[in-house]
Design a protein around this motif. Structure first.
Motif, PDB file in Angstrom:
ATOM      1  N   ILE A   1     -42.194 -30.357  -7.336  1.00  0.00           N
ATOM      2  CA  ILE A   1     -41.045 -30.356  -6.421  1.00  0.00           C
ATOM      3  C   ILE A   1     -40.405 -31.739  -6.387  1.00  0.00           C
ATOM      4  CG2 ILE A   1     -40.360 -30.195  -3.998  1.00  0.00           C
ATOM      5  CD1 ILE A   1     -42.354 -27.930  -3.681  1.00  0.00           C
ATOM      6  N   TRP A   2     -41.228 -32.788  -6.228  1.00  0.00           N
ATOM      7  CA  TRP A   2     -40.673 -34.144  -6.144  1.00  0.00           C
ATOM      8  C   TRP A   2     -40.104 -34.608  -7.471  1.00  0.00           C
ATOM      9  CZ3 TRP A   2     -39.410 -35.593  -1.651  1.00  0.00           C
ATOM     10  CH2 TRP A   2     -40.127 -35.164  -0.549  1.00  0.00           C
ATOM     11  N   PHE A   3     -40.785 -34.302  -8.545  1.00  0.00           N
ATOM     12  CA  PHE A   3     -40.267 -34.688  -9.862  1.00  0.00           C
ATOM     13  C   PHE A   3     -38.941 -33.963 -10.142  1.00  0.00           C
ATOM     14  CE2 PHE A   3     -40.013 -34.206 -14.522  1.00  0.00           C
ATOM     15  CZ  PHE A   3     -39.911 -35.548 -14.841  1.00  0.00           C
ATOM     16  N   GLY A   4     -38.898 -32.690  -9.820  1.00  0.00           N
ATOM     17  CA  GLY A   4     -37.668 -31.920 -10.009  1.00  0.00           C
ATOM     18  C   GLY A   4     -36.529 -32.429  -9.145  1.00  0.00           C
ATOM     19  N   LEU A   5     -36.843 -32.801  -7.903  1.00  0.00           N
ATOM     20  CA  LEU A   5     -35.819 -33.331  -6.997  1.00  0.00           C
ATOM     21  C   LEU A   5     -35.270 -34.655  -7.503  1.00  0.00           C
ATOM     22  CD1 LEU A   5     -34.356 -32.922  -4.290  1.00  0.00           C
ATOM     23  CD2 LEU A   5     -36.192 -34.247  -3.219  1.00  0.00           C
ATOM     24  N   ILE A   6     -36.160 -35.540  -7.919  1.00  0.00           N
ATOM     25  CA  ILE A   6     -35.721 -36.838  -8.457  1.00  0.00           C
ATOM     26  C   ILE A   6     -34.921 -36.642  -9.742  1.00  0.00           C
ATOM     27  CG2 ILE A   6     -36.560 -38.998  -9.487  1.00  0.00           C
ATOM     28  CD1 ILE A   6     -38.882 -38.844  -7.445  1.00  0.00           C
ATOM     29  N   PHE A   7     -35.382 -35.739 -10.597  1.00  0.00           N
ATOM     30  CA  PHE A   7     -34.684 -35.462 -11.854  1.00  0.00           C
ATOM     31  C   PHE A   7     -33.278 -34.917 -11.590  1.00  0.00           C
ATOM     32  CE2 PHE A   7     -33.955 -33.130 -15.867  1.00  0.00           C
ATOM     33  CZ  PHE A   7     -34.298 -34.120 -16.769  1.00  0.00           C
ATOM     34  N   ALA A   8     -33.164 -33.961 -10.669  1.00  0.00           N
ATOM     35  CA  ALA A   8     -31.868 -33.343 -10.371  1.00  0.00           C
ATOM     36  C   ALA A   8     -30.934 -34.323  -9.677  1.00  0.00           C
ATOM     37  CB  ALA A   8     -32.060 -32.097  -9.505  1.00  0.00           C
ATOM     38  N   LEU A   9     -31.438 -35.021  -8.653  1.00  0.00           N
ATOM     39  CA  LEU A   9     -30.576 -35.958  -7.912  1.00  0.00           C
ATOM     40  C   LEU A   9     -30.246 -37.203  -8.728  1.00  0.00           C
ATOM     41  CD1 LEU A   9     -32.046 -35.754  -4.299  1.00  0.00           C
ATOM     42  CD2 LEU A   9     -29.967 -34.699  -5.196  1.00  0.00           C
TER      43      LEU A   9
ATOM     44  N   GLY B   1     -34.023 -29.622 -13.098  1.00  0.00           N
ATOM     45  CA  GLY B   1     -34.581 -30.135 -11.852  1.00  0.00           C
ATOM     46  C   GLY B   1     -34.827 -29.023 -10.846  1.00  0.00           C
ATOM     47  N   ILE B   2     -33.882 -28.109 -10.716  1.00  0.00           N
ATOM     48  CA  ILE B   2     -34.054 -26.969  -9.811  1.00  0.00           C
ATOM     49  C   ILE B   2     -35.180 -26.063 -10.307  1.00  0.00           C
ATOM     50  CG2 ILE B   2     -32.948 -24.851  -8.969  1.00  0.00           C
ATOM     51  CD1 ILE B   2     -30.329 -26.471  -8.800  1.00  0.00           C
ATOM     52  N   LEU B   3     -35.243 -25.885 -11.614  1.00  0.00           N
ATOM     53  CA  LEU B   3     -36.318 -25.069 -12.187  1.00  0.00           C
ATOM     54  C   LEU B   3     -37.698 -25.672 -11.879  1.00  0.00           C
ATOM     55  CD1 LEU B   3     -36.883 -22.572 -13.937  1.00  0.00           C
ATOM     56  CD2 LEU B   3     -36.821 -24.086 -15.922  1.00  0.00           C
TER      57      LEU B   3
END
Length: 172
Positions: free
Chosen positions: A46-54, A35-37
């Protein structure tokens, strides 16, 4: 749970769920890392990574909070105490009872039927007959199907002093 110390004066039972804790940390990192990557690449990621990480990291952290709890039970003859310590992400709790009030340990069980198969789960409990905290006190909060609960009950009952039984007393 494991027996950490078994001497005539002290019995210590402890459970530290290392395996579950490590597996959940790996689970969390499997979502947070990618997600950070994705967030670092910019743009719509950015949004997909944020949702994936959180999302994934949050689920893993929630499971970590629920399932990873350290439990330690100390039975001490010299102090006449039974100390039950529990520690989790949310804090530390210690409950103390008098050893002289402890009658025995036994198994609590629950049975469930799923797809025609019946399974029984167990947890060890301490039974206090006297005192302000008389009643049944679970050593652990969850029921399991392993042999650990049986071993804990046997260890406590073997460690407790033998009760003197008066053979002249008759019961109706």
């Amino acid at each position: 749970m494991k027996i950490r110390r078994n001497t005539p004066d002290q019995l210590i039972l402890a459970d530290t769920p290392w395996f579950i804790g490590i597996m959940l940390i790996i689970f969390i990192m499997a979502f947070v890392g990618p997600g950070i990557l994705l967030m670092s690449t910019g743009g719509e990621n950015i949004w997909f990574g944020l949702i994936f990480a959180l999302g994934g990291g949050g689920l893993g952290f929630g499971a970590f909070c629920v399932f990873v709890r350290r439990v330690q039970v100390i039975l001490d003859r010299n102090k006449d105490s039974v100390l039950i310590r529990r520690q989790s992400v949310f804090g530390y709790q210690a409950v103390e009872h008098k050893l002289s009030n402890l009658s025995h340990a036994e198994l609590e069980s629950t049975t469930s039927t799923r797809e025609g198969r019946t399974s029984t789960l167990y947890r060890p409990v301490l039974v206090l007959d006297n005192g302000i905290s008389a009643g049944r006190h679970p050593i652990v909060e969850v029921f399991t199907n392993g042999s650990g609960s049986h071993r804990m009950v046997s260890a406590v009952n073997d460690w407790l002093p033998a009760r003197v039984v008066d053979s002249d007393t008759q019961s109706a």
